[in-house]
Scaffold this motif. Sequence first.
Motif, PDB file in Angstrom:
ATOM      1  N   ASP A  37      35.356  42.879  44.690  1.00 38.60           N
ATOM      2  CA  ASP A  37      33.919  43.159  44.712  1.00 38.60           C
ATOM      3  C   ASP A  37      33.569  44.268  45.704  1.00 38.60           C
ATOM      4  O   ASP A  37      34.329  44.558  46.633  1.00 38.60           O
ATOM      5  CB  ASP A  37      33.154  41.899  45.146  1.00 38.60           C
ATOM      6  CG  ASP A  37      33.131  40.837  44.063  1.00 38.60           C
ATOM      7  OD1 ASP A  37      33.885  40.978  43.073  1.00 38.60           O
ATOM      8  OD2 ASP A  37      32.383  39.853  44.221  1.00 38.60           O
ATOM      9  N   ASP A  38      32.385  44.815  45.504  1.00 39.53           N
ATOM     10  CA  ASP A  38      31.682  45.687  46.461  1.00 39.53           C
ATOM     11  C   ASP A  38      32.219  47.121  46.547  1.00 39.53           C
ATOM     12  O   ASP A  38      31.675  47.926  47.290  1.00 39.53           O
ATOM     13  CB  ASP A  38      31.668  45.091  47.891  1.00 39.53           C
ATOM     14  CG  ASP A  38      30.947  43.752  47.957  1.00 39.53           C
ATOM     15  OD1 ASP A  38      30.475  43.288  46.892  1.00 39.53           O
ATOM     16  OD2 ASP A  38      30.888  43.170  49.053  1.00 39.53           O
ATOM     17  N   HIS A  87      28.438  44.577  39.518  1.00 36.90           N
ATOM     18  CA  HIS A  87      28.077  43.779  40.701  1.00 36.90           C
ATOM     19  C   HIS A  87      26.717  44.241  41.236  1.00 36.90           C
ATOM     20  O   HIS A  87      26.454  44.092  42.429  1.00 36.90           O
ATOM     21  CB  HIS A  87      29.174  43.933  41.759  1.00 36.90           C
ATOM     22  CG  HIS A  87      29.147  42.901  42.856  1.00 36.90           C
ATOM     23  ND1 HIS A  87      28.879  41.571  42.641  1.00 36.90           N
ATOM     24  CD2 HIS A  87      29.377  43.019  44.205  1.00 36.90           C
ATOM     25  CE1 HIS A  87      28.946  40.918  43.796  1.00 36.90           C
ATOM     26  NE2 HIS A  87      29.237  41.771  44.761  1.00 36.90           N
ATOM     27  N   HIS A  91      23.561  45.603  45.726  1.00 30.26           N
ATOM     28  CA  HIS A  91      23.992  44.370  46.383  1.00 30.26           C
ATOM     29  C   HIS A  91      22.842  43.573  46.990  1.00 30.26           C
ATOM     30  O   HIS A  91      22.911  43.124  48.140  1.00 30.26           O
ATOM     31  CB  HIS A  91      25.063  44.675  47.453  1.00 30.26           C
ATOM     32  CG  HIS A  91      26.034  43.552  47.634  1.00 30.26           C
ATOM     33  ND1 HIS A  91      25.854  42.550  48.561  1.00 30.26           N
ATOM     34  CD2 HIS A  91      27.186  43.246  46.993  1.00 30.26           C
ATOM     35  CE1 HIS A  91      26.862  41.690  48.492  1.00 30.26           C
ATOM     36  NE2 HIS A  91      27.690  42.092  47.540  1.00 30.26           N
ATOM     37  N   HIS A 179      37.610  41.578  48.298  1.00 29.76           N
ATOM     38  CA  HIS A 179      36.733  42.756  48.454  1.00 29.76           C
ATOM     39  C   HIS A 179      37.595  43.954  48.823  1.00 29.76           C
ATOM     40  O   HIS A 179      38.223  43.935  49.897  1.00 29.76           O
ATOM     41  CB  HIS A 179      35.683  42.495  49.547  1.00 29.76           C
ATOM     42  CG  HIS A 179      34.786  41.338  49.233  1.00 29.76           C
ATOM     43  ND1 HIS A 179      35.174  40.033  49.436  1.00 29.76           N
ATOM     44  CD2 HIS A 179      33.544  41.286  48.687  1.00 29.76           C
ATOM     45  CE1 HIS A 179      34.197  39.222  49.034  1.00 29.76           C
ATOM     46  NE2 HIS A 179      33.191  39.958  48.579  1.00 29.76           N
TER      47      HIS A 179
HETATM   48 ZN    ZN Z   1      29.523  41.398  46.815  1.00 24.41          ZN
END
Ligand code: ZN
Length: 569
Positions: A37-38, A87, A91, A179
């Motif tokens: 993620d991210d 995603h 955020h 991540h």
């Molecule tokens: Zn995230």
Amino acid sequence: MKRFAAILLALVLLASSVPALAAGSGGGDKLVAITFDDGPGPYTEALLDALKTRGVQATFFVLGSRVERYGRLVERMYGEGHQIANHTYSHKALKGLSDAAVTEQITSTAQIISAAAGKELRCVVRPPYGSYNARVLELLGAPGIFWSIDPEDWKYRNADTVFDHIVSKVRDGDIILLHDIHPTSVDAAVKVVDKLLADGYTFVTVNELFRRKGVPMEDGVMYFSCRNATVRGALTAPAMTYEIGGDGCFITLASADDAPIYYTTDGSDPLYKGKLYSSPVKTYGDCTVRAVAAFELNGSRSPVMTQELAVSPAAPAITAVGTRVTITGEGRLFYTLDGKRPTINSNRYTGAFTAAPGTLIRAVAIGEGNMISAETRETLLGAGALVRDAEAGDWYYGAVEKTVTGKLMFLTDKQYFKPDVAMTRASVLETLYRMAGSPPVSGAAASALFADVSDNASYAGAVRWAYQNGICTGEGGRFHPSGYVTREELAAFLYRLARVGGQDVSAAADLRAFADADTVDAYAAAPLAFAVAKGLMNGEEGSELRPHAYATRAQVAVIVTRYMALYNK
Ligand code: ZN
């Protein structure tokens, strides 16, 4: 006996290890999806390198705002078979946003991902912080993906801690959360991949995990893992069959996994350029079919099938006697004389026809099922000569016509003039000798003049003539018949030829007008100045003489033709 058993055992081990290696992402039947993620971020490239080395596919839940900066990496992810997932753009916890803001976070990111991947992708969504409720789910417009293993890598920032957490908890069907914006997480991921591959896990993307487990994914539903029994294997490449009908060849593609198939017929990559297959594809000739079976074109795809389809008749042959043209070949023959591409609607060939010199003749053969051949194109030079690589619009066409029909230069067996090929000393002097009318030669034999010219050589007469008239000299008793002729050497031959013929050769252009004048050899200065003054040569590429470049056949033909016009030959 013992030895034999050992060999057998070795063979069994070898056989069992091959599929594991070939599968790349492990040969076991335990499946796991590793997700990041991210990102993308500064450590993503190293992660992609490590995954590529291990043949492992992952799923990247990217942020729209990061993709704007690292779009190149998203294109790479797509090309290497990873799944790209959404995603959101920036955020934010979606529960706290208005309906419109939630939709904007998701749709803007979906567009940014498709633009970066170079393909319209359907993306599953993971809400940031795992923040969702029934309202958010309804706004996703896609399946929601949570996780079942969370090592809290963002908190610990320690590869060993993260590794220990994952390997102690993991089970078949899990979705691991990491991540890729932390270097410790990338280190942990690589260690986890190596450990789980060794433990018999196969890494798959999220979409592939659900497909192989036989679990359909629905929009607006949140999925945490997929721990059912494995029911399906990897996607297999599409199979191709074809059949020639009354009008066209029909190509049928099939996926053993009932997956959508994307295909191209021009050899290009079906992942990027493919059309969705729905019914047999019609073609009228040879082509390269490439196809891939894929779900959503995102993280769940087969190897690419490539097959050459060879169904066309052979290209026809064109011959001529004088200006009478004959076309021969299989099937029905069609041709054009107006420069257009021949098709089934062009002139049908029924027998020899007359064409004017300079006419471009284009012909095809059309066989069973209207399969069309490659095209044959020839230009009628006149006097029964046809040429494949010189056409009326070419700057050297007139010179090719004059020198070939005048039998100063010749075509190859396959009727090519080869305009860009350099000429040897022997062949240039033969051309000049023919231009001079091939006068009888007496005196010393060629072999007595030059150690490297045989009296039986086709060019022996031309060499004797040229030597006796001072057109060429040779070097140290050798003629170097197969040496290539430079542009300044060609000018020297013509200058001496004109002088021997009693012409006034005093005309001299100022060569300083050319940027490379100072590279001209001393012996060639007067000949080049004469050749430019008389318009036989006019420099190349604007303002260069290129005296040491080899004279091409097209250049020789043009210069010889100008010489003949100058002196009424
Ligand atoms: Zn995230």
